[in-house]
Design a protein around this motif. Structure first.
Motif, PDB file in Angstrom:
ATOM      1  N   UNK A  85      40.751  38.589  43.845  1.00  0.00           N
ATOM      2  CA  UNK A  85      41.051  39.775  44.321  1.00  0.00           C
ATOM      3  C   UNK A  85      40.857  40.345  45.575  1.00  0.00           C
ATOM      4  N   UNK A  86      41.529  40.252  46.599  1.00  0.00           N
ATOM      5  CA  UNK A  86      41.308  40.294  48.008  1.00  0.00           C
ATOM      6  C   UNK A  86      40.301  39.094  48.290  1.00  0.00           C
ATOM      7  N   UNK A  87      39.099  39.095  49.023  1.00  0.00           N
ATOM      8  CA  UNK A  87      38.363  38.022  49.097  1.00  0.00           C
ATOM      9  C   UNK A  87      37.102  37.859  48.431  1.00  0.00           C
ATOM     10  N   UNK A  88      37.294  38.407  46.997  1.00  0.00           N
ATOM     11  CA  UNK A  88      36.286  38.507  46.023  1.00  0.00           C
ATOM     12  C   UNK A  88      36.799  37.776  44.889  1.00  0.00           C
ATOM     13  N   UNK A 111      36.409  45.200  33.814  1.00  0.00           N
ATOM     14  CA  UNK A 111      35.377  46.378  33.697  1.00  0.00           C
ATOM     15  C   UNK A 111      34.522  46.551  34.790  1.00  0.00           C
ATOM     16  N   UNK A 112      33.863  45.534  35.030  1.00  0.00           N
ATOM     17  CA  UNK A 112      32.732  45.626  35.887  1.00  0.00           C
ATOM     18  C   UNK A 112      32.652  43.859  36.688  1.00  0.00           C
ATOM     19  N   UNK A 113      31.852  43.906  37.704  1.00  0.00           N
ATOM     20  CA  UNK A 113      31.967  42.566  38.342  1.00  0.00           C
ATOM     21  C   UNK A 113      30.440  42.352  38.524  1.00  0.00           C
ATOM     22  N   UNK A 114      30.082  41.098  37.758  1.00  0.00           N
ATOM     23  CA  UNK A 114      28.698  40.454  37.888  1.00  0.00           C
ATOM     24  C   UNK A 114      28.306  40.357  39.330  1.00  0.00           C
ATOM     25  N   UNK A 119      28.119  35.018  46.371  1.00  0.00           N
ATOM     26  CA  UNK A 119      29.345  35.173  46.131  1.00  0.00           C
ATOM     27  C   UNK A 119      29.763  36.634  45.903  1.00  0.00           C
ATOM     28  N   UNK A 120      30.999  36.933  46.593  1.00  0.00           N
ATOM     29  CA  UNK A 120      31.707  38.056  46.365  1.00  0.00           C
ATOM     30  C   UNK A 120      32.432  38.336  44.919  1.00  0.00           C
ATOM     31  N   UNK A 121      32.326  39.160  44.390  1.00  0.00           N
ATOM     32  CA  UNK A 121      32.934  39.451  43.059  1.00  0.00           C
ATOM     33  C   UNK A 121      33.720  40.812  42.956  1.00  0.00           C
TER      34      UNK A 121
END
Length: 216
Positions: A85-88, A111-114, A119-121
């Motif tokens: 999603x984009x660069x993540x 729902x949430x990014x670990x 790393x980008x999430x």
């Protein structure tokens, strides 16, 4: 270990919570409430395309399913099996083979990014968020459709379909193939069997069949 599991279709298993989850190379995978954790079993057939290219089918199914929930999101596939999603990183796929069977596991940040060091999430926005129980039949249906195409379509045409949803030719990449083993170059497409072509600065082409890829 899975917890609070529920069957979606006869060949899918979804966990509302996951304990001891892992990603590629045994990395830990954090279980955040509301995210999707699902797996399915594929029985390989003698006339199937090369098994490694199954990762392409899984990626195409994943991006098409997420687009239903987030039609305007900036989504793209990153070789071999990440959804960006984009660069993540929004989602990942882990394929594990035993004999003529492959388990495909999907983890999607609905729902949430670990938090993953280095790393980008990313996760879907609150307006796009969808419950795992609602997302499950979407990915199951898309995977069934794409799996059938994977088995019947011309391999070159199938690779082109994946390429149309991926980072473009010429994208700067760095491949991590093992401890201390890194090679840089630019994306030069994929082979019929799903391997990636990496073009070095000297013009030489490396065929990459395994490794972690970072976008430059």
């Amino acid at each position: 270990m899975l917890a609070d599991t529920t069957a979606v279709e006869s060949d899918w298993l979804v966990a509302l919570r996951q304990e001891g989850g892992r990603g590629r190379h045994g990395r830990p995978w954090e279980s955040i409430e509301g995210n999707f954790f699902g797996s399915t079993l594929i029985q390989l057939r003698p006339d199937d395309p090369p098994a490694p290219s199954l990762a392409l089918a899984a990626g195409l199914a994943l991006i098409e399913a997420v687009e239903v929930a987030a039609p305007n999101a900036q989504l793209a596939l990153k070789w071999p099996n990440d959804l960006m999603l984009g660069d993540a990183k929004l989602a990942g796929i882990l394929l594990e083979r035993s004999g003529d069977r492959v388990v495909a596991g999907f983890g999607v940040n609905l729902a949430g990014a670990p938090q993953i060091p280095g790393r980008k999430t990313a996760a879907l926005s609150p307006a796009q968020a969808i419950a795992p129980q609602v997302f499950a039949p979407l990915i199951a249906g898309k995977f069934s459709q794409v799996l059938a195409l994977w088995r019947t379509a011309d391999p070159s045409a199938f690779s082109q379909a994946w390429m149309a949803r991926a980072h473009p030719i010429g994208t700067t990449l760095e491949v991590h193939s093992g401890p201390g083993e890194r090679v840089s170059g630019s994306f030069d497409g994929i082979e019929r069997d799903g391997a990636m072509r990496l073009k070095r600065k000297d013009g030489m082409i490396d065929i990459i069949r395994a490794g972690d890829v970072s976008l430059g």
